[in-house]
Design a protein around this motif. Structure first.
Motif, short mmCIF file in Angstrom:
data_model
loop_
_atom_site.label_atom_id
_atom_site.label_comp_id
_atom_site.label_asym_id
_atom_site.label_seq_id
_atom_site.Cartn_x
_atom_site.Cartn_y
_atom_site.Cartn_z
N GLU A 137 3.27 -38.89 -38.42
CA GLU A 137 3.13 -40.35 -38.35
C GLU A 137 3.31 -40.85 -36.92
OE1 GLU A 137 4.66 -43.13 -41.51
OE2 GLU A 137 5.75 -41.29 -42.03
N LEU A 138 4.25 -40.26 -36.22
CA LEU A 138 4.49 -40.65 -34.84
C LEU A 138 3.29 -40.29 -33.97
CD1 LEU A 138 6.45 -41.72 -32.65
CD2 LEU A 138 7.18 -39.36 -32.35
N ILE A 139 2.77 -39.10 -34.14
CA ILE A 139 1.60 -38.67 -33.37
C ILE A 139 0.44 -39.63 -33.60
CG2 ILE A 139 -0.14 -36.85 -33.16
CD1 ILE A 139 2.23 -34.85 -33.71
N ALA A 140 0.22 -40.02 -34.86
CA ALA A 140 -0.88 -40.94 -35.19
C ALA A 140 -0.64 -42.32 -34.58
CB ALA A 140 -1.05 -41.05 -36.70
N ALA A 141 0.59 -42.83 -34.65
CA ALA A 141 0.89 -44.15 -34.10
C ALA A 141 0.76 -44.16 -32.58
CB ALA A 141 2.30 -44.58 -34.52
N LYS A 142 1.22 -43.09 -31.93
CA LYS A 142 1.07 -42.99 -30.47
C LYS A 142 -0.40 -42.93 -30.08
CE LYS A 142 3.95 -40.48 -27.96
NZ LYS A 142 4.80 -39.37 -27.48
N ALA A 143 -1.18 -42.17 -30.83
CA ALA A 143 -2.61 -42.04 -30.53
C ALA A 143 -3.31 -43.38 -30.69
CB ALA A 143 -3.25 -41.00 -31.45
#
Length: 192
Positions: free
Chosen positions: A117-123
């Motif tokens: 989820e963090l990776i997606a939000a950062k992207a």
């Protein structure tokens, strides 16, 4: 008693994140304690751990929320104005308006950087920033849009960090967005 009942309907994670943001704003992320947050929320000390696992899990949730809010702010600025300068101002406004999120988001040692989820939000936040940087890619200097976005991000992130820490010189406008707009305009006038 009725507030505890609402926790059984999915409000406890939101309540714990909100309490964490208050604690971070007051004392910084290093002082965050799940036990203290549980006490503030009026739940057992195990309740936050049930939802977040541990302190890193809670800070991961804070970072996910922060990057999501940042992505929304950047995308809205781009949609409303189409002006990358305003995307940079939106970045500064986000940082000043959400200092607790900002204090966590760029400190990967505090959270689980590999969280999907963090990776997606950062992207998503990065895409909003990089999308607007294309007009700043200067063909004569050989800069590409990624380099331009990194330069623009460095400017607004550095400005926001200096603003939040009170390390800017006197004489700037009292509004951080206005001050950032003036600074960025001096560097990027006539582009974007």
């Amino acid at each position: 008693m009725s507030t505890n009942a609402s926790y059984h309907h999915g409000n406890l994670p939101r309540t714990i994140i909100s309490a964490a943001l208050d604690a971070i704003a007051e004392s910084g992320p290093s002082a965050l304690s799940l036990r203290d947050l549980a006490r503030q929320a009026g739940v057992s000390h195990a309740a936050p751990a049930h939802h977040f696992g541990d302190r890193a899990g809670l800070l991961t949730a804070v970072a996910v929320q922060g990057f999501g809010l940042l992505a929304d702010a950047l995308a809205e600025a781009q949609r409303q104005t189409g002006d990358f300068l305003e995307v940079g101002v939106a970045y500064v406004d986000f940082a000043v308006g959400h200092p607790a999120h900002f204090a966590v988001m760029f400190r990967p040692e505090l959270y689980r950087a590999d969280d999907p989820e963090l990776i997606a939000a950062k992207a998503r936040a990065g895409e909003s920033l990089y999308r607007g940087a294309a007009p700043f890619a200067a063909s004569e200097s050989g800069a590409d849009s990624q380099e331009a976005a990194l330069a623009a991000w460095s400017l607004v992130h550095g400005f926001a960090t200096l603003w939040l820490s009170g390390n800017l010189p006197a004489g700037l406008p009292a509004d951080p967005g206005q001050a950032a707009r003036g600074l960025a305009s001096a560097l990027f006038s006539g582009r974007g």
